[in-house]
Design an enzyme around this catalytic site. Sequence first.
Site, mmCIF file in Angstrom:
data_model
loop_
_atom_site.group_PDB
_atom_site.id
_atom_site.type_symbol
_atom_site.label_atom_id
_atom_site.label_comp_id
_atom_site.label_asym_id
_atom_site.label_seq_id
_atom_site.Cartn_x
_atom_site.Cartn_y
_atom_site.Cartn_z
ATOM 1 N N ASP A 157 25.305 -12.950 6.810
ATOM 2 C CA ASP A 157 26.677 -13.429 6.972
ATOM 3 C C ASP A 157 27.526 -12.235 7.399
ATOM 4 O O ASP A 157 26.984 -11.155 7.705
ATOM 5 C CB ASP A 157 27.190 -14.123 5.694
ATOM 6 C CG ASP A 157 27.499 -13.152 4.559
ATOM 7 O OD1 ASP A 157 27.207 -11.945 4.688
ATOM 8 O OD2 ASP A 157 28.030 -13.612 3.535
ATOM 9 N N HIS A 158 28.840 -12.420 7.420
ATOM 10 C CA HIS A 158 29.716 -11.324 7.866
ATOM 11 C C HIS A 158 29.588 -10.098 6.957
ATOM 12 O O HIS A 158 29.687 -8.974 7.425
ATOM 13 C CB HIS A 158 31.169 -11.812 7.911
ATOM 14 C CG HIS A 158 31.631 -12.424 6.628
ATOM 15 N ND1 HIS A 158 31.194 -13.670 6.215
ATOM 16 C CD2 HIS A 158 32.456 -11.975 5.650
ATOM 17 C CE1 HIS A 158 31.743 -13.951 5.043
ATOM 18 N NE2 HIS A 158 32.513 -12.940 4.683
ATOM 19 N N CYS A 167 23.590 -10.357 2.843
ATOM 20 C CA CYS A 167 25.008 -10.694 2.695
ATOM 21 C C CYS A 167 25.683 -9.515 2.002
ATOM 22 O O CYS A 167 25.115 -8.418 1.982
ATOM 23 C CB CYS A 167 25.202 -12.032 1.965
ATOM 24 S SG CYS A 167 24.624 -12.103 0.268
ATOM 25 N N GLY A 168 26.883 -9.700 1.472
ATOM 26 C CA GLY A 168 27.574 -8.561 0.875
ATOM 27 C C GLY A 168 26.813 -8.003 -0.315
ATOM 28 O O GLY A 168 26.589 -6.802 -0.432
ATOM 29 N N THR A 169 26.424 -8.893 -1.215
ATOM 30 C CA THR A 169 25.704 -8.477 -2.424
ATOM 31 C C THR A 169 24.217 -8.817 -2.384
ATOM 32 O O THR A 169 23.452 -8.304 -3.207
ATOM 33 C CB THR A 169 26.285 -9.195 -3.655
ATOM 34 O OG1 THR A 169 26.150 -10.613 -3.432
ATOM 35 C CG2 THR A 169 27.754 -8.846 -3.868
ATOM 36 N N GLY A 170 23.827 -9.738 -1.541
ATOM 37 C CA GLY A 170 22.460 -10.283 -1.539
ATOM 38 C C GLY A 170 22.310 -11.455 -2.497
ATOM 39 O O GLY A 170 21.313 -12.176 -2.457
ATOM 40 N N ILE A 171 23.291 -11.638 -3.374
ATOM 41 C CA ILE A 171 23.168 -12.646 -4.438
ATOM 42 C C ILE A 171 23.232 -14.067 -3.872
ATOM 43 O O ILE A 171 22.373 -14.913 -4.171
ATOM 44 C CB ILE A 171 24.257 -12.442 -5.511
ATOM 45 C CG1 ILE A 171 24.060 -11.105 -6.229
ATOM 46 C CG2 ILE A 171 24.232 -13.589 -6.522
ATOM 47 C CD1 ILE A 171 25.224 -10.714 -7.129
ATOM 48 N N GLY A 172 24.246 -14.338 -3.077
ATOM 49 C CA GLY A 172 24.377 -15.691 -2.523
ATOM 50 C C GLY A 172 23.183 -16.068 -1.681
ATOM 51 O O GLY A 172 22.654 -17.191 -1.782
ATOM 52 N N MET A 173 22.727 -15.133 -0.863
ATOM 53 C CA MET A 173 21.557 -15.402 -0.018
ATOM 54 C C MET A 173 20.330 -15.707 -0.872
ATOM 55 O O MET A 173 19.560 -16.624 -0.579
ATOM 56 C CB MET A 173 21.266 -14.219 0.898
ATOM 57 C CG MET A 173 22.220 -14.072 2.073
ATOM 58 S SD MET A 173 22.099 -15.458 3.229
ATOM 59 C CE MET A 173 22.879 -14.715 4.673
ATOM 60 N N HIS A 224 3.354 -8.139 -6.666
ATOM 61 C CA HIS A 224 3.182 -9.072 -7.789
ATOM 62 C C HIS A 224 3.696 -10.479 -7.500
ATOM 63 O O HIS A 224 3.227 -11.437 -8.111
ATOM 64 C CB HIS A 224 3.900 -8.550 -9.035
ATOM 65 C CG HIS A 224 3.146 -7.455 -9.731
ATOM 66 N ND1 HIS A 224 3.445 -7.030 -11.001
ATOM 67 C CD2 HIS A 224 2.084 -6.703 -9.322
ATOM 68 C CE1 HIS A 224 2.604 -6.059 -11.363
ATOM 69 N NE2 HIS A 224 1.783 -5.833 -10.347
ATOM 70 N N ARG A 251 -4.348 -12.562 -11.004
ATOM 71 C CA ARG A 251 -3.476 -13.209 -12.003
ATOM 72 C C ARG A 251 -2.081 -13.478 -11.444
ATOM 73 O O ARG A 251 -1.405 -14.419 -11.873
ATOM 74 C CB ARG A 251 -3.398 -12.361 -13.279
ATOM 75 C CG ARG A 251 -2.683 -11.029 -13.125
ATOM 76 C CD ARG A 251 -2.779 -10.173 -14.377
ATOM 77 N NE ARG A 251 -2.004 -8.953 -14.289
ATOM 78 C CZ ARG A 251 -2.393 -7.849 -13.620
ATOM 79 N NH1 ARG A 251 -3.542 -7.842 -12.971
ATOM 80 N NH2 ARG A 251 -1.627 -6.771 -13.599
ATOM 81 N N HIS A 252 -1.681 -12.678 -10.470
ATOM 82 C CA HIS A 252 -0.348 -12.876 -9.893
ATOM 83 C C HIS A 252 -0.304 -14.147 -9.043
ATOM 84 O O HIS A 252 0.722 -14.823 -8.983
ATOM 85 C CB HIS A 252 0.052 -11.651 -9.065
ATOM 86 C CG HIS A 252 0.023 -10.390 -9.858
ATOM 87 N ND1 HIS A 252 0.881 -10.165 -10.910
ATOM 88 C CD2 HIS A 252 -0.796 -9.304 -9.787
ATOM 89 C CE1 HIS A 252 0.614 -8.982 -11.453
ATOM 90 N NE2 HIS A 252 -0.407 -8.451 -10.787
#
Length: 143
Positions: A8-9, A65-71, A98, A132-133
């Site tokens: 995003d922007h 994105c700005g924080t990566g959180i929304g994405m 993992h 196992r992963h």
Amino acid sequence: MKVAIGCDHGGFSLKAGLIGVLKDLGHEAVDCGCHSADSVDYPDFAAEVCAKVASGECGRGVLICGTGIGMSMAANRDPNIRAALCHELFTARMSREHNDANVLCLGARVVGPGLAEEMLKVWMETGFAGGRHLRRIEKFSRG
Ligand code: RB5
């Protein structure tokens, strides 16, 4: 490998450098936008990148994105996607080893371009450990 990349922007400033990293590593970057720093909605670009990964058109995806959180929130709504929000090299590597992450999420207002580019290199070059992963990711993921 074809790698879908979208932002995003808030993430626009990082995208060109990351496309350069993918090319230097011999991958084909599929640029899903956005294409300027004008304000847009991150879920639209997460959806486009994730659709390309889920369909197999692209082997992996990168979202900024700005924080990566929304994405990362938007990307992980898709059961085929294992999106990892990483801010340093250790989690970038472990998300591949993992968790077999197929989408890397980055926050352009959190990490600088040098670190982001190193993280992408490590993330692209680290394989999944399996064993196992694999059993664990099969309990929550379809892709
Ligand atoms: C946009 O201002 C910002 O909210 C977005 O880039 C992202 O950080 C959301 O999670």
